[in-house]
Design a protein around this motif. Structure first.
Motif, short mmCIF file in Angstrom:
data_model
loop_
_atom_site.label_atom_id
_atom_site.label_comp_id
_atom_site.label_asym_id
_atom_site.label_seq_id
_atom_site.Cartn_x
_atom_site.Cartn_y
_atom_site.Cartn_z
N GLU A 65 0.81 -1.21 0.00
CA GLU A 65 0.00 0.00 0.00
C GLU A 65 0.85 1.27 0.00
O GLU A 65 0.31 2.38 0.07
CB GLU A 65 -0.94 0.00 1.22
CG GLU A 65 -1.97 -1.12 1.19
CD GLU A 65 -2.93 -1.05 2.35
OE1 GLU A 65 -2.77 -0.13 3.19
OE2 GLU A 65 -3.82 -1.90 2.44
N GLY A 66 2.16 1.11 -0.05
CA GLY A 66 3.04 2.27 -0.05
C GLY A 66 3.44 2.67 1.35
O GLY A 66 3.20 1.94 2.32
N ALA A 67 4.04 3.85 1.47
CA ALA A 67 4.56 4.31 2.77
C ALA A 67 3.80 5.54 3.24
O ALA A 67 3.28 6.32 2.44
CB ALA A 67 6.05 4.63 2.64
N ARG A 68 3.73 5.68 4.57
CA ARG A 68 3.13 6.87 5.17
C ARG A 68 4.05 7.36 6.28
O ARG A 68 4.84 6.60 6.82
CB ARG A 68 1.75 6.54 5.76
CG ARG A 68 0.69 6.26 4.73
CD ARG A 68 -0.67 6.07 5.39
NE ARG A 68 -0.68 4.92 6.28
CZ ARG A 68 -1.72 4.60 7.05
NH1 ARG A 68 -2.80 5.36 7.04
NH2 ARG A 68 -1.69 3.54 7.82
N ILE A 69 3.92 8.63 6.62
CA ILE A 69 4.69 9.19 7.73
C ILE A 69 3.71 9.88 8.66
O ILE A 69 2.75 10.53 8.21
CB ILE A 69 5.77 10.17 7.22
CG1 ILE A 69 6.65 10.63 8.39
CG2 ILE A 69 5.16 11.36 6.50
CD1 ILE A 69 7.89 11.39 7.92
N HIS A 70 3.92 9.72 9.95
CA HIS A 70 3.02 10.30 10.92
C HIS A 70 3.16 11.83 10.91
O HIS A 70 4.25 12.36 10.70
CB HIS A 70 3.32 9.77 12.32
CG HIS A 70 2.39 10.28 13.36
ND1 HIS A 70 2.75 11.22 14.30
CD2 HIS A 70 1.08 10.00 13.60
CE1 HIS A 70 1.71 11.49 15.07
NE2 HIS A 70 0.69 10.77 14.68
N GLU A 71 2.05 12.53 11.16
CA GLU A 71 2.05 13.99 11.08
C GLU A 71 3.07 14.61 12.04
O GLU A 71 3.74 15.58 11.70
CB GLU A 71 0.65 14.53 11.40
CG GLU A 71 0.57 16.05 11.30
CD GLU A 71 -0.73 16.61 11.84
OE1 GLU A 71 -0.90 17.82 11.76
OE2 GLU A 71 -1.55 15.83 12.35
N GLY A 72 3.17 14.07 13.26
CA GLY A 72 4.12 14.62 14.23
C GLY A 72 5.55 14.50 13.75
O GLY A 72 6.36 15.43 13.90
N THR A 73 5.88 13.35 13.15
CA THR A 73 7.23 13.16 12.59
C THR A 73 7.46 14.11 11.43
O THR A 73 8.55 14.69 11.28
CB THR A 73 7.39 11.70 12.12
OG1 THR A 73 7.15 10.82 13.22
CG2 THR A 73 8.79 11.46 11.59
N TRP A 74 6.44 14.29 10.59
CA TRP A 74 6.55 15.20 9.45
C TRP A 74 6.79 16.63 9.92
O TRP A 74 7.66 17.32 9.41
CB TRP A 74 5.28 15.11 8.61
CG TRP A 74 5.17 16.11 7.50
CD1 TRP A 74 4.35 17.18 7.42
CD2 TRP A 74 5.95 16.13 6.30
NE1 TRP A 74 4.55 17.88 6.26
CE2 TRP A 74 5.53 17.25 5.55
CE3 TRP A 74 6.95 15.30 5.78
CZ2 TRP A 74 6.08 17.56 4.31
CZ3 TRP A 74 7.50 15.62 4.55
CH2 TRP A 74 7.07 16.73 3.83
N GLN A 75 6.03 17.06 10.93
CA GLN A 75 6.20 18.41 11.46
C GLN A 75 7.61 18.59 12.03
O GLN A 75 8.25 19.63 11.83
CB GLN A 75 5.16 18.68 12.55
CG GLN A 75 3.76 18.92 12.04
CD GLN A 75 2.83 19.36 13.16
OE1 GLN A 75 3.25 19.97 14.13
NE2 GLN A 75 1.56 19.03 13.03
N SER A 76 8.09 17.58 12.75
CA SER A 76 9.43 17.66 13.32
C SER A 76 10.49 17.82 12.24
O SER A 76 11.43 18.60 12.37
CB SER A 76 9.73 16.41 14.16
OG SER A 76 8.84 16.30 15.25
N ALA A 77 10.33 17.06 11.15
CA ALA A 77 11.30 17.12 10.05
C ALA A 77 11.28 18.47 9.36
O ALA A 77 12.33 19.07 9.09
CB ALA A 77 11.01 16.00 9.05
N VAL A 78 10.09 18.98 9.06
CA VAL A 78 9.95 20.27 8.38
C VAL A 78 10.49 21.40 9.24
O VAL A 78 11.27 22.24 8.78
CB VAL A 78 8.48 20.53 7.99
CG1 VAL A 78 8.31 21.96 7.49
CG2 VAL A 78 8.01 19.53 6.95
N GLN A 79 10.08 21.43 10.52
CA GLN A 79 10.54 22.48 11.43
C GLN A 79 12.05 22.39 11.64
O GLN A 79 12.74 23.42 11.74
CB GLN A 79 9.82 22.36 12.77
CG GLN A 79 8.32 22.60 12.70
CD GLN A 79 7.97 24.06 12.45
OE1 GLN A 79 8.77 24.95 12.68
NE2 GLN A 79 6.76 24.30 11.99
N GLY A 80 12.58 21.18 11.73
CA GLY A 80 14.01 21.01 11.92
C GLY A 80 14.82 21.53 10.74
O GLY A 80 15.86 22.19 10.91
N ALA A 81 14.34 21.23 9.52
CA ALA A 81 15.03 21.72 8.32
C ALA A 81 15.01 23.24 8.26
O ALA A 81 15.99 23.87 7.84
CB ALA A 81 14.38 21.12 7.08
#
Length: 234
Positions: free
Chosen positions: A190-206
């Motif tokens: 079904e492909g891959a998904r990323i949790h919203e909290g992890t996504w936010q952490s990655a975006v904010q960190g970058a």
């Protein structure tokens, strides 16, 4: 790390137990609570969060998955990031708080502060350098004075890498001079998904890399010595 000398009601409190990560932490703590701990005593633990109803649902979910109906009677603590007295009350009852409420740059500091001020050890799964290093800068001295451990990155970002390095070092003769780490991600049909909290952490960190560099200059930590040939980043 934690002893019963404090006479606190709980060895461990899982804060944010109803979240994506928290529910799995509840399941693992429930597994670890079987039998006796290293002191020959039963593990005393509780779950904490904003909603009693949702906390009850998480305990019921874990009870069903593990076949342990007794989990439904685990103690519940109502505590909220925006309510400092509730955080203080939670930390006063715990030897160790497992903080599962992220992204930590937004929600982590109130829990660290409450733990340090109330004598509870703090553990999180953060992979956010800005949060981790700013907490070190703000609370290291006070935590040391109060005998409190503040342990970050106790999750995917750190544990597999650290254990891999230790295993490699202990399995070879001579001096380990460098380690090249490779991460291989696989997904199902079904492909891959990323949790919203992890996504936010990655975006904010970058977006915050410049501030992290400034923070590290203020910390003025000595760089780790390079032994042997330094590997190039690829």
């Amino acid at each position: 790390m934690a002893t019963r000398a404090s006479n606190r009601p709980y060895d461990i409190v899982v804060f944010g137990a109803t979240g994506f990560t928290g529910q799995f932490v509840v399941e693992e703590v429930a597994r670890a609570a079987d039998g006796e701990d290293y002191r020959g005593q039963e593990l005393r633990w509780a779950v904490a969060g904003r909603s009693k109803k949702k906390l009850e649902e998480v305990l019921s979910w874990a009870a069903e998955r593990l076949g342990k109906p007794q989990l439904k009677s685990i103690d519940i603590i109502i505590s909220d990031i925006s309510d400092a007295p509730s955080l203080d009350a939670m930390c006063q009852k715990a030897s160790v708080v497992l903080d599962c409420v992220g992204p930590y740059r937004f929600y982590g500091e109130p829990v660290v502060k409450a733990c340090v001020e109330n004598g509870a050890h703090f553990v999180d799964i953060s992979g956010e350098p800005q949060f981790l290093e700013s907490m070190y800068m703000k609370y290291d001295r006070q935590a040391a004075d109060n005998g409190v451990y503040v342990i970050g990155s106790s999750g995917f970002d750190s544990i597999p890498a650290d254990l891999g390095v230790l295993f490699t070092r202990n399995s070879m003769q001579g001096t380990l001079t460098a380690v090249e780490s490779i991460l291989d991600l696989k997904s199902g049909p079904e492909g891959a998904r990323i949790h919203e909290g992890t996504w936010q952490s990655a975006v904010q960190g970058a977006a915050d890399q410049g501030n992290v560099k400034n923070l590290r200059k203020q910390l003025a930590l000595k760089p780790v010595p390079v032994i042997g040939k330094k590997l190039k980043r690829r």
